[in-house]
Design an enzyme around this catalytic site. Structure first.
Site, PDB file in Angstrom:
ATOM      1  N   PHE A 113       0.865  -1.180   0.000  1.00 13.44           N
ATOM      2  CA  PHE A 113       0.000   0.000   0.000  1.00 13.44           C
ATOM      3  C   PHE A 113       0.902   1.231   0.000  1.00 13.44           C
ATOM      4  CE2 PHE A 113      -4.485   1.049   1.582  1.00 13.44           C
ATOM      5  CZ  PHE A 113      -5.074   0.312   0.583  1.00 13.44           C
ATOM      6  N   GLN A 233      -7.241  14.884   4.312  1.00  9.25           N
ATOM      7  CA  GLN A 233      -6.668  14.110   3.223  1.00  9.25           C
ATOM      8  C   GLN A 233      -7.599  14.095   2.018  1.00  9.25           C
ATOM      9  OE1 GLN A 233      -6.160   9.563   3.405  1.00  9.25           O
ATOM     10  NE2 GLN A 233      -4.129  10.430   3.563  1.00  9.25           N
ATOM     11  N   HIS A 235      -8.237  12.151  -1.336  1.00 15.93           N
ATOM     12  CA  HIS A 235      -7.836  10.892  -1.957  1.00 15.93           C
ATOM     13  C   HIS A 235      -7.624  11.119  -3.437  1.00 15.93           C
ATOM     14  CE1 HIS A 235      -7.677   6.710  -3.088  1.00 15.93           C
ATOM     15  NE2 HIS A 235      -7.659   6.378  -1.801  1.00 15.93           N
ATOM     16  N   LEU A 245     -15.108   6.304  -4.110  1.00 20.77           N
ATOM     17  CA  LEU A 245     -13.687   6.037  -4.038  1.00 20.77           C
ATOM     18  C   LEU A 245     -13.253   4.814  -4.836  1.00 20.77           C
ATOM     19  CD1 LEU A 245     -11.094   6.770  -2.124  1.00 20.77           C
ATOM     20  CD2 LEU A 245     -11.653   4.540  -1.211  1.00 20.77           C
ATOM     21  N   GLU A 248      -7.055   2.513  -3.150  1.00 23.59           N
ATOM     22  CA  GLU A 248      -5.631   2.525  -3.374  1.00 23.59           C
ATOM     23  C   GLU A 248      -5.147   1.134  -3.758  1.00 23.59           C
ATOM     24  OE1 GLU A 248      -3.870   5.035  -0.658  1.00 23.59           O
ATOM     25  OE2 GLU A 248      -1.909   4.111  -0.697  1.00 23.59           O
ATOM     26  N   ARG A 281      -0.607   9.765  -0.367  1.00 24.10           N
ATOM     27  CA  ARG A 281      -1.793  10.294  -1.032  1.00 24.10           C
ATOM     28  C   ARG A 281      -1.728  11.769  -1.376  1.00 24.10           C
ATOM     29  NH1 ARG A 281      -6.389   6.953   2.323  1.00 24.10           N
ATOM     30  NH2 ARG A 281      -5.873   5.016   1.275  1.00 24.10           N
ATOM     31  N   HIS A 346     -11.387  13.023   1.690  1.00 28.94           N
ATOM     32  CA  HIS A 346     -11.446  11.612   2.039  1.00 28.94           C
ATOM     33  C   HIS A 346     -11.378  11.351   3.535  1.00 28.94           C
ATOM     34  CE1 HIS A 346     -11.056   7.374   1.608  1.00 28.94           C
ATOM     35  NE2 HIS A 346      -9.826   7.327   2.057  1.00 28.94           N
ATOM     36  N   ARG A 381      -2.444  10.765   6.672  1.00 26.86           N
ATOM     37  CA  ARG A 381      -2.683   9.374   7.029  1.00 26.86           C
ATOM     38  C   ARG A 381      -2.252   8.448   5.908  1.00 26.86           C
ATOM     39  NH1 ARG A 381      -6.914   5.416   6.113  1.00 26.86           N
ATOM     40  NH2 ARG A 381      -7.988   6.882   4.762  1.00 26.86           N
TER      41      ARG A 381
HETATM   42  C1  LIG Z   1     -14.450   5.378   0.791  1.00 24.06           C
HETATM   43  C2  LIG Z   1     -13.521   5.190   1.946  1.00 24.06           C
HETATM   44  C3  LIG Z   1     -12.549   4.198   1.909  1.00 24.06           C
HETATM   45  C4  LIG Z   1     -11.692   3.991   2.982  1.00 24.06           C
HETATM   46  N1  LIG Z   1     -10.762   2.994   2.896  1.00 24.06           N
HETATM   47  C5  LIG Z   1      -9.959   2.761   3.968  1.00 24.06           C
HETATM   48  C6  LIG Z   1      -9.027   1.685   3.958  1.00 24.06           C
HETATM   49  O1  LIG Z   1      -8.920   0.948   2.996  1.00 24.06           O
HETATM   50  N2  LIG Z   1      -8.256   1.485   5.014  1.00 24.06           N
HETATM   51  C7  LIG Z   1      -8.346   2.268   6.108  1.00 24.06           C
HETATM   52  O2  LIG Z   1      -7.631   2.016   7.062  1.00 24.06           O
HETATM   53  N3  LIG Z   1      -9.219   3.288   6.163  1.00 24.06           N
HETATM   54  C8  LIG Z   1     -10.035   3.556   5.120  1.00 24.06           C
HETATM   55  N4  LIG Z   1     -10.929   4.602   5.166  1.00 24.06           N
HETATM   56  C9  LIG Z   1     -11.063   5.384   6.381  1.00 24.06           C
HETATM   57  C10 LIG Z   1     -11.907   4.673   7.403  1.00 24.06           C
HETATM   58  O3  LIG Z   1     -12.838   3.831   6.769  1.00 24.06           O
HETATM   59  C11 LIG Z   1     -12.719   5.615   8.269  1.00 24.06           C
HETATM   60  O4  LIG Z   1     -11.879   6.548   8.805  1.00 24.06           O
HETATM   61  C12 LIG Z   1     -13.366   4.874   9.380  1.00 24.06           C
HETATM   62  O5  LIG Z   1     -14.169   3.856   8.868  1.00 24.06           O
HETATM   63  C13 LIG Z   1     -14.196   5.726  10.284  1.00 24.06           C
HETATM   64  O6  LIG Z   1     -14.824   4.882  11.233  1.00 24.06           O
HETATM   65  P1  LIG Z   1     -15.582   5.437  12.469  1.00 24.06           P
HETATM   66  O7  LIG Z   1     -15.991   4.281  13.274  1.00 24.06           O
HETATM   67  O8  LIG Z   1     -14.775   6.458  13.117  1.00 24.06           O
HETATM   68  O9  LIG Z   1     -16.833   6.175  11.869  1.00 24.06           O
HETATM   69  P2  LIG Z   1     -18.089   5.709  10.922  1.00 24.06           P
HETATM   70  O10 LIG Z   1     -17.910   4.339  10.431  1.00 24.06           O
HETATM   71  O11 LIG Z   1     -18.285   6.792   9.975  1.00 24.06           O
HETATM   72  O12 LIG Z   1     -19.253   5.649  11.946  1.00 24.06           O
HETATM   73  C14 LIG Z   1     -19.838   6.770  12.484  1.00 24.06           C
HETATM   74  C15 LIG Z   1     -20.967   6.324  13.361  1.00 24.06           C
HETATM   75  O13 LIG Z   1     -21.396   7.385  14.148  1.00 24.06           O
HETATM   76  C16 LIG Z   1     -22.782   7.504  14.105  1.00 24.06           C
HETATM   77  N5  LIG Z   1     -23.108   8.900  14.344  1.00 24.06           N
HETATM   78  C17 LIG Z   1     -22.589   9.989  13.738  1.00 24.06           C
HETATM   79  N6  LIG Z   1     -23.136  11.102  14.241  1.00 24.06           N
HETATM   80  C18 LIG Z   1     -24.016  10.717  15.181  1.00 24.06           C
HETATM   81  C19 LIG Z   1     -24.893  11.401  16.049  1.00 24.06           C
HETATM   82  N7  LIG Z   1     -25.004  12.708  16.042  1.00 24.06           N
HETATM   83  N8  LIG Z   1     -25.663  10.672  16.864  1.00 24.06           N
HETATM   84  C20 LIG Z   1     -25.594   9.313  16.887  1.00 24.06           C
HETATM   85  N9  LIG Z   1     -24.773   8.631  16.096  1.00 24.06           N
HETATM   86  C21 LIG Z   1     -23.991   9.321  15.258  1.00 24.06           C
HETATM   87  C22 LIG Z   1     -23.168   6.973  12.777  1.00 24.06           C
HETATM   88  O14 LIG Z   1     -24.466   6.462  12.820  1.00 24.06           O
HETATM   89  C23 LIG Z   1     -22.161   5.862  12.586  1.00 24.06           C
HETATM   90  O15 LIG Z   1     -22.648   4.687  13.173  1.00 24.06           O
HETATM   91  C24 LIG Z   1     -11.784   4.821   4.103  1.00 24.06           C
HETATM   92  C25 LIG Z   1     -12.745   5.817   4.135  1.00 24.06           C
HETATM   93  C26 LIG Z   1     -13.607   6.020   3.076  1.00 24.06           C
HETATM   94  C27 LIG Z   1     -14.602   7.107   3.129  1.00 24.06           C
END
Ligand SMILES: Cc1cc2nc3c(=O)[nH]c(=O)nc-3n(C[C@H](O)[C@H](O)[C@H](O)COP(=O)(O)OP(=O)(O)OC[C@H]3O[C@@H](n4cnc5c(N)ncnc54)[C@H](O)[C@@H]3O)c2cc1C
Ligand code: HEM
Ligand code: SF4
Ligand code: F3S
Ligand code: FES
Lengths: 612, 121, 290, 142
Positions: A113, A233, A235, A245, A248, A281, A346, A381
């Site tokens: 990666f 970041q 992407h 997206l 990568e 990136r 991203h 990142r």
């Molecule tokens: C398209 C894409 C591809 C990616 N690919 C990779 C990868 O290959 N490898 C990697 O390491 N990272 C990757 N990332 C980054 C990584 O996926 C994210 O940073 C990570 O998933 C975020 O997880 P999280 O649990 O913090 O938030 P999320 O999964 O976004 O969850 C947020 C949660 O909070 C809840 N929530 C939000 N606001 C409220 C509120 N006010 N009240 C109640 N609930 C709320 C939502 O319901 C949800 O359940 C990628 C990101 C994207 C967008």
């Protein structure tokens, strides 16, 4: 009122992991989430999870790569904790049944990666996040953890001592989206925010519509500072029309970027002579925009990502999902033509300032996942480093909130004697509170309740009044208009390339948005599933978050990681080996800085030039 | 059939037998149709002709087996169809009882008829 | 720098003063309305190609919406526009009370399965140019409507939960050994499709049997069970246990191989095939006791 | 949840126009199955005349004047019955062909072309039925 030991807000990867950990530590846990857990944006992650699993690799290399990738703005204790714990946590996922891709001998596969010195990105097809999310939700179901889904958390129940370090968080106020009821959730031990990224502050983003930075904004207003928000970041490979997206992984498997002349510009124009397409990136994103800017973009907008030479078999095996994405959202068949790609917002490297245990300076308030900033990612990142962050720090936050002893953190939080105040940057407008706040009178005359229930009750009433005000107004501005304006300003001026003038302009527009927001109203009169109301509240959060991004971008006059400033084309290590912290401060934000920790367990990370 | 039914309920035995009987029926039903409409025309059928065929013990047994499988297949099919539409509780029990009686009755009557044809009674 | 503004969104959107919003009070008034003829008028104002959508509306609390009705919207067409884009546009520009679930816009969150022109489809994954107009957009059939396009998913979730949708290990090595369980590539390939489900509920909504028998596990839950039952990492005993769950009254036998689930699944999961395979597995298992 | 709207069965069935191949196959199979079991009952009832016929004298039987022979031949002499028989054939043929299709589906063979095999069953049923008309109509007075 509901009562639990630990309340986890958000059920993406970080929230689920925190809830499982807290549950295993014996706490009574509840998850409150505005989306059903499996709808969380973690499901969109494609590429993989970095973990030093193989013989020949080791966590120190992972830590080194991460630190280098962060452009020396990561805090060593955080970076090392990540690298040390990622292998165990990844194996743990495998034990929970996550369907990782496999090698011939049945062991989990790892691929190269961007920015990694070893192929250590563990993956499950091109749907790693989907499997991670579902696997962990399955474990939550197995453990019978209480999930309040489609409950929107509006506010934190935090005491209001003058110094945020003295404050305490006793729970959250949330409303049931289906019925419109507003209720308090009391947390006896702690609240873990895991609300994900703030991508909706921009209009071309890979993030979901639900990524509105709610957690950021709530914590910010409760007194926990936001850290390094300027580091966003972009992407390099998102589809031009939707922002979807293209992982990568495509470049990891050998995909090549071409400009309109058919040149492999990453090498031809010397953007990254060693790593080419697999450079970090920010490097690739800038290269693409430079190509487009110099007239070598396709349709003056994007460049081409070509994977045809990988062959159908390999593509079907490892990148099948990408074919569907290109087909469904862009109408392009990746097997016969190159795919159009351009940079899109991203990931937010910054977030709510926390220590290695996930705790903020407010007692009982934790954050994990993308909304938090332990500072592993610093200025940039690396791909595949967010998912391990979710599981490593999600778990720690959950454990600590449940009362487990994880040792003294090395990272300090909040305003303290180790910070440095900012004085010299001139702001074009006064940021923060705009005149009348919509929150009503209850807060004012309620006096200072200090007991948990009192604080919570008062917050619930404030929230109810707030919603009534929004619903009762019959005309004014609708949130969609403000949101669109905000997103446009951020994309125009606080994007990949940033100028002082532009960022100032953005701050002015954000201010306008804030003022217009005073007249916002909710047109939908129903209490049932009122998404109009929900989005109106989210837009307020976006304004706060966008402002911190722009403020950070303005004060940091250097070029580091993803943060590029036209007037300041170099990394200034003497001055800027420090985190930007922005604190709400009762509505007149203050900016201060905390030095980066570069001393690791066994060695000190010496800033070097970041070349790939 | 009644006892067997009750032991079927949870598992796939009913389902499985429906398939097995179907496979058997394909063969005999085709044979039956062919014999009585194309080889011997239906309008020419007479008791004598029938008797002649039925006296062949192989044919007789095939026809009785045909009857049993068809009855099972048909009745079980109807029962499944009704259950799939959400038949529950007492209603379901009543339907099962009625169908079983009808099925058993059909087989009994049919066998009796067959015996008379073969001249065994 | 300034070239970056050229977002596709703005390219074809015609210059309509009403759409710009706040400046003109008249525009504001129009927005509030949400009545059918107003949208039609609005469409006349829009130059260029528009798409005509008819959206199901219902709200238990709002007069005029308690009895379900269809609202017409005319939204400006853009290349690559999806059904989800069209309802988002209608909501943001014409009627902010138009309600539907959506989040990822990329077919991974499973929020936006709608009944579009008579078929269950994911809004974000359906190109509007592929459909006949007017495009009729309704909430998923066979589920109660909460409001507009939002249906009550609780029953679907309950069914998913009844199949014990979590990995059950017999003897996984301790985590600190950093030893993963082995799984062959073939076996991972076998469960690959089944593991793609995004819980959108389209399949369940399309199944006549599920409509008639509320307790029928339904294709999605059975598929979820398939994912575990076929995973070699779970042992034989657990597989038998899983088959026992699937064999119940309202389990696999209910499926009448109507195939509509397979046809609507946005993730192309061969649901019928998986259900049939489980039936055969169950028969095989039962035959042993004969 | 405060209240919700149940669109009920009417709407479900009102949707038949949107049914896909597999659904039609299911409906037709059901329909034909019920017809067949219904017919089986009738068939046995008619054949029951043989109980009395068996008691009749050999002469009568040889002259085909027994109740069994007269009933059957009498019925066969009716044009309506012949038409019904053709219908029965169509029903049986469809049920058999689709039954075979279902058996294949159960064995997991050719699932991708399940819709094609349904159409094939329909077409074949039509063809066989039409082809058998002459046989079924021989010797009937109109
Ligand atoms: C398209 C894409 C591809 C990616 N690919 C990779 C990868 O290959 N490898 C990697 O390491 N990272 C990757 N990332 C980054 C990584 O996926 C994210 O940073 C990570 O998933 C975020 O997880 P999280 O649990 O913090 O938030 P999320 O999964 O976004 O969850 C947020 C949660 O909070 C809840 N929530 C939000 N606001 C409220 C509120 N006010 N009240 C109640 N609930 C709320 C939502 O319901 C949800 O359940 C990628 C990101 C994207 C967008
Ligand atoms: C000749 C070959 C036959 C074949 C291959 C066949 C096949 C099948 C199959 C596979 C089913 C099960 C459908 C399902 O559960 O999804 C079925 C159902 C049924 N069959 Fe047959 N069958 C045949 C003959 C008959 C006969 C002779 C009768 C009548 C006596 C009959 C009556 C029924 C009935 C009533 C059903 C239930 C239909 C429903 O689901 O409502 N079948 N058949
Ligand atoms: S199986 Fe397919 S249609 Fe059914 S819920 Fe899963 S993704 Fe949706
Ligand atoms: S639609 Fe229903 S009947 Fe079976 S094949 Fe699918 S579950
Ligand atoms: S919006 Fe997530 S699946 Fe369509």
């Amino acid at each position: 009122m509901y009562e639990h030991d630990v309340i986890v807000v958000g059920a993406g990867g970080a929230g689920l992991r925190a809830a499982i950990a807290a549950h295993e530590a014996g706490a009574d846990v509840a998850m409150v989430t505005k989306l059903h857990p499996v709808r969380s944006h973690t499901g969109a992650a494609e590429g993989g999870i970095n973990a030093a699993l193989q013989e020949g690799d080791d966590w120190e290399l992972h830590a080194y790569d991460t630190m280098k990738g962060s452009d020396y703005l990561g805090d060593a204790p955080a970076v090392e904790t990540l690298a040390q714990n990622a292998p165990e946590e990844t194996i743990n996922l495998e034990h929970w049944g996550m369907p990782f891709s496999r090698e011939d001998d049945g062991t989990v596969s790892q691929r190269p990666f961007g920015g990694l010195s070893y192929p250590r990105t563990t993956y499950a097809g091109a749907e790693t996040g989907h499997h991670l999310l579902h696997t962990m939700y399955e474990q939550v179901v197995k453990r019978g953890i209480q999930v309040y889904d489609e409950w929107y958390v509006m506010d934190l129940a935090t005491t209001d001592e003058d110094d945020p370090n003295d404050r305490e968080c006793h729970g959250v106020v949330a409303y049931d989206v289906q019925s419109g009821n507003i209720e308090g959730f009391k947390a006896n031990n702690g609240v873990v925010l895991a609300t994900g990224g703030p991508g909706q502050a921009f209009d071309h983003t890979t993030n979901a519509v639900s990524c509105t930075g709610d957690g950021h904004a709530m914590a910010y207003r409760a007194g926990a500072p936001l850290e390094d928000m300027e580091f966003i970041q972009f992407h390099p490979t998102s589809l031009p029309s939707t922002g979807v997206l293209i992982s990568e992984g495509v470049r990891g498997e050998g995909g090549i970027l071409y400009n309109s002349e058919g040149e492999r510009f990453m090498f031809e124009y010397g953007y990254a002579n060693n790593s080419g397409e697999l450079a970090s990136r920010d490097v690739v994103a800038r290269a693409e925009l430079t190509e487009v800017g110099e007239g070598r973009g396709v349709d003056d907008e994007y460049v081409h990502l070509d994977m045809r030479h990988l062959g159908e078999e390999r593509i079907m095996d490892r990148l099948e999902n990408i074919l569907h994405l290109a087909e469904d959202f862009e109408g392009v068949d990746g097997l016969v033509e190159p795919m159009p790609v351009k940079p899109g917002q991203h990931y937010a490297m910054g977030g709510i300032e926390v220590d290695e245990n996930g705790q903020t300076c407010v007692d009982g308030l934790y954050a994990a996942g993308e909304c938090a900033c332990v500072s592993v990612h610093g200025g940039n990142r690396l791909g595949g480093n967010a998912l391990p962050e979710l599981i490593v720090f999600g778990k720690r936050a959950g454990q600590h909130a449940a009362g487990e002893d994880l040792g003294e953190p090395e990272i300090r939080t909040g305003y303290g004697d180790d910070v440095e105040d900012e004085t010299d940057t001139e702001l074009p407008v006064a940021p923060g509170k705009a005149g009348l706040e919509t929150s009503g009178s209850v807060a004012a005359d309620g006096g200072m309740a200090t007991d948990a229930e009192g604080v919570l009750q008062r917050k619930v009433e404030t929230a109810r009044e707030h919603v009534d005000t929004l619903m009762d107004k019959d005309d004014g501005v609708q949130h969609a208009e403000i949101r669109a304006k905000l997103q446009q300003a951020m994309t125009d001026y606080v994007n990949v390339f940033r100028t002082e003038e532009g960022v100032k302009k953005a701050l002015e527009i954000i201010r306008e948005c804030r003022e217009e927001y005073q007249d916002v109203y909710v047109d939908d009169p129903s209490r049932t599933f009122n998404t109009d109301l929900q989005q109106t509240i989210e837009t307020r959060n976006l304004i706060d978050v966008a402002e911190t991004i722009a403020l950070g971008a303005l004060v940091r006059d250097e070029f580091r990681g993803a943060h590029w400033r036209k007037e300041h084309q170099e990394r200034k290590d003497e001055e800027w080996l420090k985190h930007t912290l922005i604190s709400w401060d009762d509505g007149s934000p203050s900016i201060f800085y905390r030095p980066v920790i570069l001393e690791g367990e066994n060695k000190t990370y010496e800033p070097k030039e970041r070349s790939y | 059939m009644a006892e067997r039914y009750s032991s079927f309920t949870p598992g796939g035995t009913g389902w499985f037998l429906q398939r097995v009987t179907a496979a058997f029926l394909v063969v005999v039903l085709a044979f039956h149709f062919f014999l009585l409409h194309f080889v011997n025309h239906a309008y020419e059928v007479s008791f004598m002709g029938t008797q002649a065929r039925m006296e062949n013990i192989g044919y007789f047994l095939t026809m009785v087996l045909f009857l049993v499988t068809a009855a099972f297949h048909g009745v079980n099919g109807v029962y499944n169809a009704l259950v799939n539409q959400g038949l529950e509780g007492t209603q379901k029990k009543v339907v099962l009882a009625v169908l079983t009686i009808a099925g058993v009755g059909l087989v009994a009557q049919g066998t009796y008829v067959a015996l008379t044809m073969s001249g065994m009674i | 720098m300034s070239t970056q503004q050229a977002e596709p969104e703005s390219q074809e959107a015609p210059e309509d003063p009403a759409m710009k919003g706040a400046e003109s009070p008249a525009a504001e008034e129009q927005k509030g309305g949400g009545m059918v003829d107003e949208h039609a008028e609005k469409a006349a104002e829009l130059e260029g190609e528009t798409v005509h959508i008819k959206v199901f509306r219902y709200d238990p609390e709002v007069e005029g919406k308690q009895e379900p009705r269809f609202d017409d919207f005319h939204v400006p067409f853009e290349k690559g526009m999806t059904v989800l884009d069209s309802v988002m546009y209608a909501r943001d520009e014409y009627d902010s009370s138009l309600t539907f679930r959506h989040s990822c816009r990329q077919a991974v969150c499973g929020s936006d399965a709608f009944f579009v022109n008579g078929k269950q489809r994911l809004g974000c994954k359906t190109q509007i140019s592929d459909l006949e107009q007017p495009v009729r957009i309704e909430p998923l059939p066979h589920q109660e409507v909460v409001k507009d396009l939002v249906v009550d998913m609780d029953h679907f979730y309950d069914q998913m939960h009844t199949v014990e949708p979590y990995f059950q290990d017999e003897d996984t090595p301790p985590v600190d050994d950093l030893e993963e369980q082995r799984q062959s590539q073939e076996n991972r390939e076998k469960i690959k499709m089944s593991s793609r489900c995004i819980w959108c509920g389209a399949c369940m909504s399309s199944c006549n049997i599920a409509a008639g028998d509320n307790e029928y596990l339904g294709p999605a839950a059975i598929n979820k069970a398939y994912k575990f039952a076929m995973d070699d990492r779970e042992g034989e005993e657990i597989k038998e246990h899983r088959l026992r769950i699937l064999e119940q009254e309202h389990g696999v036998w209910r499926c009448q191989t109507q195939f509509s689930c397979t046809e609507v699944c946005p993730k192309d999961i061969p649901l019928t095939e998986h259900i049939q395979e489980l039936k055969r597995e169950a028969v095989k298992k039962n035959l042993k006791f004969w | 949840m405060s209240q919700s709207y149940n669109r009920g069965l009417i709407e479900d069935f009102g949707r038949w126009k949107e049914f896909s191949a597999g659904m039609w196959a299911w409906i037709f199979h059901k329909f034909t199955g019920w017809m067949l079991i219904g017919y089986l009952f009738t068939h046995i009832a008619v054949l029951s005349t043989s109980i009395s016929a068996a008691g009749e004298s050999t002469d009568v039987i040889e002259a085909q004047n027994d109740i069994y022979s007269t009933t059957l031949q009498g019925l066969e002499g009716l044009f309506l019955i012949r038409l019904l028989e053709i219908g029965l054939l169509a029903v049986a043929v469809f049920h058999i062909l689709n039954g075979l299709r279902l058996l294949m589906v159960d064995l997991g063979i050719g699932l991708e072309s399940q819709d094609k095999s349904f159409y094939a069953s329909l077409v074949l049923t039509g063809a066989i039925t039409v082809a058998s008309v002459p046989t079924f109509l021989t010797g009937v007075g109109i």
